[in-house]
Design an enzyme around this catalytic site. Sequence first.
Site, short mmCIF file in Angstrom:
data_model
loop_
_atom_site.label_atom_id
_atom_site.label_comp_id
_atom_site.label_asym_id
_atom_site.label_seq_id
_atom_site.Cartn_x
_atom_site.Cartn_y
_atom_site.Cartn_z
N GLY A 46 -1.81 -0.57 3.60
CA GLY A 46 -2.64 0.63 3.71
C GLY A 46 -2.66 1.37 2.38
O GLY A 46 -1.70 1.29 1.61
N GLN A 51 -3.99 8.12 -3.42
CA GLN A 51 -2.97 7.30 -4.10
C GLN A 51 -3.51 6.64 -5.36
O GLN A 51 -2.74 6.16 -6.18
CB GLN A 51 -2.42 6.24 -3.14
N CYS A 99 5.96 2.81 1.37
CA CYS A 99 4.74 3.40 0.82
C CYS A 99 4.61 2.96 -0.63
O CYS A 99 5.59 2.97 -1.37
CB CYS A 99 4.85 4.93 0.89
N LEU A 100 3.39 2.59 -1.03
CA LEU A 100 3.18 2.13 -2.40
C LEU A 100 3.44 3.26 -3.41
O LEU A 100 3.68 2.99 -4.58
CB LEU A 100 1.76 1.59 -2.56
N HIS A 141 0.35 7.24 9.01
CA HIS A 141 0.98 7.31 7.68
C HIS A 141 -0.08 7.60 6.61
O HIS A 141 0.10 8.49 5.77
CB HIS A 141 1.70 5.98 7.40
N GLU A 142 -1.19 6.86 6.66
CA GLU A 142 -2.24 7.05 5.64
C GLU A 142 -2.91 8.41 5.79
O GLU A 142 -3.27 9.04 4.78
CB GLU A 142 -3.28 5.94 5.72
N HIS A 145 -1.23 11.16 4.00
CA HIS A 145 -1.56 11.25 2.56
C HIS A 145 -2.72 12.21 2.32
O HIS A 145 -2.76 12.89 1.29
CB HIS A 145 -1.95 9.87 2.01
NI NI Z 1 1.85 5.63 1.84
#
Ligand code: NI
Length: 175
Positions: A46, A51, A99-100, A141-142, A145
């Site tokens: 995701g 991000q 998470c990236l 989660h996304e 953000h």
């Molecule tokens: Ni994330």
Amino acid sequence: MAVLPILETPDPLLRRISSPVEEVTPELQTLIDDMFETMYAAPGIGLAAIQVGVPKRLLVIDLQEPEEEGGEPVRRPLVFINPEIVETSDHLQVYNEGCLSVPEMYAEVERPDRIRARWLDRDGSSREEELDGLLAICLQHEMDHLEGILFIDHLSRLKRDMILKKLAKARKLAA
Ligand code: NI
């Protein structure tokens, strides 16, 4: 298509609240394609626009789950524009999230296991569906953000500080 640089904590942009997408333009679709390429290259399941430094309410997901156990991962790209959660279950599930933007760090987070969500797809068409399992977790989660929230914000201060310390140490070793 291009692989874009992914912002990492503590980049202040990750704390910004993203603005609604007004119109699905060809430029936005190019950004979507780049976000998929960036996510697959990372690799991740995701990615939210913020991000990659774009404060718009847009995110992409592809769980890349195999059709059968032990099989090859299958790509099923999903685009969520201006997503909203219209209903959540009372039942929670725990998932070991990563998470990236918090690379290589994982921790258990508890979230509703079923949600009803509404969003626009890549063509700007309105969608509403009930989602469960990993897809429900990933979307929540996304969507965090988009509000400037990271998964580590759901942890106790002790656990969060431990992760941030580990991350700082890993960066020092890599430098
Ligand atoms: Ni994330």
